[in-house]
Enzyme design. Structure first.
Site, mmCIF file in Angstrom:
data_model
loop_
_atom_site.group_PDB
_atom_site.id
_atom_site.type_symbol
_atom_site.label_atom_id
_atom_site.label_comp_id
_atom_site.label_asym_id
_atom_site.label_seq_id
_atom_site.Cartn_x
_atom_site.Cartn_y
_atom_site.Cartn_z
ATOM 1 N N SER A 213 -14.857 23.826 -66.620
ATOM 2 C CA SER A 213 -13.902 24.611 -65.847
ATOM 3 C C SER A 213 -14.611 25.195 -64.619
ATOM 4 O O SER A 213 -15.104 24.430 -63.790
ATOM 5 C CB SER A 213 -13.278 25.687 -66.725
ATOM 6 O OG SER A 213 -12.137 26.236 -66.111
ATOM 7 N N ASP B 63 -4.754 17.926 -68.774
ATOM 8 C CA ASP B 63 -5.188 19.272 -68.431
ATOM 9 C C ASP B 63 -4.152 19.950 -67.526
ATOM 10 O O ASP B 63 -3.900 19.484 -66.415
ATOM 11 C CB ASP B 63 -6.539 19.198 -67.706
ATOM 12 C CG ASP B 63 -7.216 20.551 -67.557
ATOM 13 O OD1 ASP B 63 -6.514 21.578 -67.612
ATOM 14 O OD2 ASP B 63 -8.445 20.575 -67.378
ATOM 15 N N HIS C 69 -7.632 20.879 -71.251
ATOM 16 C CA HIS C 69 -8.702 21.643 -70.590
ATOM 17 C C HIS C 69 -9.857 21.826 -71.564
ATOM 18 O O HIS C 69 -10.045 22.882 -72.165
ATOM 19 C CB HIS C 69 -8.151 22.992 -70.128
ATOM 20 C CG HIS C 69 -9.007 23.667 -69.112
ATOM 21 N ND1 HIS C 69 -9.282 23.106 -67.887
ATOM 22 C CD2 HIS C 69 -9.654 24.861 -69.114
ATOM 23 C CE1 HIS C 69 -10.043 23.922 -67.190
ATOM 24 N NE2 HIS C 69 -10.301 24.987 -67.921
#
Length: 652
Positions: A476, A563, A595
């Site tokens: 991320s 995601d 994600h």
């Protein structure tokens, strides 16, 4: 390396496979114990008698991603859990009748996201649930019967980010962001609407929030940084407005609370600078906590309690072993060992994690954690090896999150392969006061990256890291930091591993999930405003996509196709830009992930690829790919030939 000869190689499956048991909970009446455990390799909820956990049986039937979040209903005969599809984060809420085995989908609406708003012992058969079935950006509030699934909308959301409710199922507060990046709390008014009640300035929004109400409902507990740096626990009398500080830590935010299950007062609070510390506020639990500190090594977490507060489930977290769970009887003051989350870790050569404070170039203290390979610690200074070693800089996501001390499979994996693992709480990380968070505003790729570079410089100056063999890796925001590392400081790192990281901040903010729109000012004020020309130019300057020609070192990218936060396009576009310039890249794409990698088979396969990649770049040990790709959905659109043995495994 010395560790190759002296330390056994720990199999990846032990480190990254399913836990034996996790998320242990006691039923509200204390009669049953529950936990997550695998069924045919997939995590499901198991329930058994509280006095005989070994008799537990699975009560859910997930055969795909595994259940990660569940809890007890106050009926004592139902389990509640959420699940999405392929990582899309459109969570559905389910109830399981333990007597009949029936599973009811409480939110059977495609393309929507359910959030549990409130469960209450006063209404054991019902829940308040937030559901964005009417407008994707906004969650309305429903009252749902957990036995039948019958639901009734009790509030239509007209622009709020969320609500605060109590055990009477009353919606006491609404919250929304203000154009200046602050937040506003509103109270119900006599006309059936909402009236402004409290404004929180932008600099306090990430460190100030309600915790809950007392039993009488006339006092609200808050984590509050207004007028101070670190968030304190305060009580606010709703009628008079009198606010009292109950606990604070000058070094760290109060971030955890123990609240009495029925009386609703806060009994203890936790804060974490480098290690978790508890402050006792209710003398009635002083002896309990004193006893529990003697039961087992590690940092204590009270993770579940019965309604009568007679039984606690307590977890002990250490850095070099599994989490140990105990059932604590307060009346007899006896803690009974239940099990650990990963029994296979017992007896393995696991490394110690050391907390260190690294100075940034402008004087900020960066609370960090370093793990050395076993056998390399100096006797006079266990935080340093006898000679510099290859190192992997692990960058956490968020960025409004933080790293903490404790068992970390990535640290143990890297240390076992001969690398130093270093995690840094760079500015914008949470838990260390609002000044530290706000120091990162508009500093993506700027001072936030400087902090990482300063930590690397510290590690080399201390003789910990070999400056020619340092990798950067993260997910991320950590994936973004990896791309920044290879483009903004291309000679610092020998290689990088980007997991679901954005490559273009402008396209990232233009494609956030609809239900994040009520919080758009958070990103605009802290990252950059994608809605203005100046903001677009600024965000473009921060985006590694526009600097791919600077990449000199190997790059591995991992991405989930579903995601909802960092869309697949973020990885696709930088891969395509690199290909257009003839720059090699390895791209691992998982069609059934979001994600991050939730399925153990996918997580294991990516760690296997990453291990071979790091060994090639840094020279560490590695376990052959073996059958660690089996059962995963892995596809490699490009660059399989860059990973030793990967192309052959894929073709086979």
């Amino acid at each position: 390396m010395t560790s190759s000869a002296t330390t056994p190689l720990i199999p990846r499956r032990v480190l990254f496979g399913n836990p034996d048991k996790a998320s242990t909970q006691i039923s509200p009446d204390g009669s049953h114990l529950s936990y997550l455990a695998p069924v045919d390799g997939v995590l499901n909820v198991w329930v058994g008698p509280a006095d005989d956990p070994a008799a537990a049986q699975p009560v859910t039937q997930d055969a795909d991603r595994g259940i990660r979040f569940y809890g007890w209903a106050y009926t004592n005969s139902h389990i509640l859990y959420i699940q999405d599809k392929g990582g899309d984060e459109n969570w559905r809420l389910y109830s399981v009748d333990l007597a009949s085995g029936a599973i009811v989908d409480l939110t059977p609406v495609e393309g929507t996201q359910a959030r549990l708003q409130q469960a209450s012992p006063d209404f054991p058969d019902e829940l308040l649930v937030a559901l964005n079935d009417r407008v994707p950006e906004l969650h309305d509030i429903y009252r749902i019967n957990i036995r039948t699934g019958e639901r009734q909308r009790v509030l239509q959301n007209e622009g709020f980010a969320g609500f605060m409710s109590d055990d009477a199922f009353e919606l006491r507060l609404a919250a929304r962001m203000t154009p200046d990046g602050g937040s506003e709390f509103l109270k119900p008014d006599a006309a059936g609407g909402w009236s402004p009640w409290m404004h929180i300035a932008m600099e306090d929004t990430l460190t100030t929030s309600p915790v809950g109400f007392n039993k009488a409902g006339d006092t609200m507990y808050m984590l509050d940084s207004c007028g101070r740096n670190t968030a304190a626990l305060t009580s606010l009398e709703l009628d008079s407005g009198t606010q009292t500080v109950l606990a604070e830590d000058p070094q760290a935010d109060i971030h955890g609370t123990l609240v009495h299950p029925t009386e609703k007062h806060v009994q203890a609070v936790a804060s974490t600078f480098d290690r978790k510390q508890w402050q006792i506020l209710d003398v009635t639990i002083t002896h309990d906590m004193a006893y529990l500190r003697q039961v087992s090594p590690g940092d204590i977490d009270v993770i579940s309690r019965t309604l009568d507060d007679g039984i606690w489930i307590v977890a002990y977290v250490v850095d070099n072993g599994p989490v140990r769970y105990y059932r604590y009887d307060r009346e007899t003051r006896q803690a009974t060992y239940l099990f650990s989350n990963r029994q296979a870790l017992d007896g393995l050569p696991l490394a110690q994690m050391h907390a260190v404070v690294i100075p940034a170039r402008d004087g900020l203290d960066l609370v960090s954690y370093v793990t050395l390979p076993v056998g390399h610690e100096r006797e006079d200074d266990p935080q340093r090896p006898a000679a510099p070693l290859p190192m992997v800089l692990l960058v956490h996501g968020g960025p409004w999150a933080r790293d903490e001390w404790g068992y970390d499979p990535w640290h143990q994996w890297l240390a076992n392969r001969g690398y130093v693992a270093l995690s840094v709480n760079f500015r914008s990380s949470t838990g260390l006061g609002k000044d530290f968070i706000n120091a990162g505003n508009h500093e993506w790729g700027g001072k936030m990256h400087d902090d990482l570079i300063d930590a690397v410089s510290w590690a080399t100056q201390q003789g910990i890291a070999d400056p020619q063999r340092i990798a950067i890796m993260g997910g991320s925001y950590g994936g973004y930091a990896t791309l920044v590392g290879l483009t903004f400081t291309p000679e610092t790192f020998a290689c990088g591993i980007d997991i679901v990281g954005p490559s273009n901040i402008l396209t990232l903010l233009e494609s956030i999930p609809a239900y994040w729109q009520p919080q758009i000012e958070l990103f605009a004020k802290r990252v950059g405003d994608h809605r203005t020309a100046d903001g677009q130019a600024f965000l473009t300057e921060l985006s590694p996509l526009h600097y791919v020609d600077r990449i000199q070192r190997p790059l591995l990218i991992g991405q989930g196709a579903n995601d909802p936060r960092v869309k697949q396009a973020e990885s696709d576009q930088i891969v395509q830009a690199m290909q257009a310039k003839g720059i090699p890249v390895t791209y691992a794409l998982y069609p059934d992930e979001g994600h991050g990698f939730a399925r153990p088979e996918n997580d294991l396969s990516f760690s296997a690829i990453a291990e071979a990649f790091l060994a090639q770049c840094l020279g560490g040990r590695f376990e052959p790919l073996g059958d660690d790709l089996a059962g995963s959905s892995l596809t490699v659109p490009t660059g399989a030939e860059q990973i030793p043995g990967l192309a052959e495994k894929l073709s086979a």
